[in-house]
Design an enzyme around this catalytic site. Structure first.
Site, PDB file in Angstrom:
ATOM      1  CG  HIS A   1      -1.988   1.170   1.244  1.00  0.00           C
ATOM      2  ND1 HIS A   1      -2.032   1.751   2.474  1.00  0.00           N
ATOM      3  CD2 HIS A   1      -2.795   1.581   0.416  1.00  0.00           C
ATOM      4  CE1 HIS A   1      -2.860   2.811   2.291  1.00  0.00           C
ATOM      5  NE2 HIS A   1      -3.525   2.446   1.214  1.00  0.00           N
TER       6      HIS A   1
ATOM      7  CG  HIS B   1      -3.282   9.714   0.794  1.00  0.00           C
ATOM      8  ND1 HIS B   1      -3.787  10.425   1.693  1.00  0.00           N
ATOM      9  CD2 HIS B   1      -3.754   8.682   0.647  1.00  0.00           C
ATOM     10  CE1 HIS B   1      -4.898   9.597   2.291  1.00  0.00           C
ATOM     11  NE2 HIS B   1      -4.978   8.677   1.557  1.00  0.00           N
TER      12      HIS B   1
END
Ligand code: G3P
Ligand code: MG
Length: 234
Positions: free
Chosen positions: A11, A53
């Site tokens: 991830h 992100h």
């Protein structure tokens, strides 16, 4: 049918074992023997797709302010660690990674981000992986550029209209939050024979429980919990 979905997906490149969404993270994933990675892609003010992100720069870089209001050169000048999509995809190709490109648009830039990332991938990507986005607008804009690519519907909990949404973007799989993979969701996905993966799963017991329920892949911040052999395709 989903092409070669890997079971263990690192991830944000290397999970918590390196700065998130970084080339260092991809190097860590490669060293561990990972076969698959996920990262987030956002546009700078001048339209460069970078790995990022948050909509703001503070948490993960030495810069501050909104990503969408800074040109790429400004971001690079204050933090040399922020990779472009091109740099990250080059590393993924060299490492042979299956890659989940998660399109993460800044608010108000959904369509442009999907289109730009889709155009870039259409020109440069061999299709080894999957495209996803929490933004339906971004996913559909990218889909228009990538008619032959694999897409996944990305959601937290399975929405009531997931079938229609998946059909609309021709999604071959669903990525949902692990805590939302309850009996009702698992049953629906099983009946529809829709492959599903879960984020973010950071212990093996939870991963094994999900695999036993039919989950095809877990996104993890702890790819070091699996051996290189366990991460090879079966
Ligand atoms: O794409 C799976 C997962 O990365 C979604 O959550 O917030 O970590 O991008 P987030
Ligand atoms: Mg992500």
């Amino acid at each position: 049918m989903v092409r070669a979905y890997p079971r263990i997906i690192a991830h944000r490149c290397g999970g918590v074992l390196a700065p998130e969404n970084s080339l260092a993270g991809l190097a860590v994933a490669a060293r561990l023997g990972c076969r698959a990675v996920e990262f987030d892609v956002m546009l700078t003010a001048d339209g460069v797709p970078i790995l990022m992100h948050d909509e703001t720069l503070e948490r993960t870089t030495r810069c501050n302010g909104l990503v969408a209001e800074r040109n790429f050169a400004e971001i690079r000048a204050c933090d040399t660690q922020v990779p472009t999509l091109a740099e990250a995809m080059d590393a993924c190709r060299r490492h042979g990674f299956w890659t989940n490109i998660e399109i993460k648009p800044a608010t108000g830039h959904e369509e442009a981000t999907g289109t730009t990332v889709g155009e870039w991938l259409a020109a440069h990507w061999d299709g080894n992986g999957v495209v996803s986005s929490f933004s339906e607008k971004s996913a559909l804009a990218a889909r228009r550029q990538l008619p032959g690519a694999t897409f996944a519907l990305l959601c937290e909990a399975l929405p009531a209209d997931w079938r229609a949404r998946a059909e609309c973007m021709q999604a071959a799989a669903i990525h949902l939050a692990a805590e939302c993979a309850d009996a009702a969701a698992v049953a629906q996905l099983g009946v529809a024979r829709m492959p599903w993966g879960c984020w973010t799963v950071n212990d093996r017991r939870s991963a094994d429980r999900l695999f036993a329920q039919g989950c095809v892949a877990v996104f993890t911040d702890r790819p070091d919990l699996w051996s290189s052999e366990e991460m090879q395709p079966t």
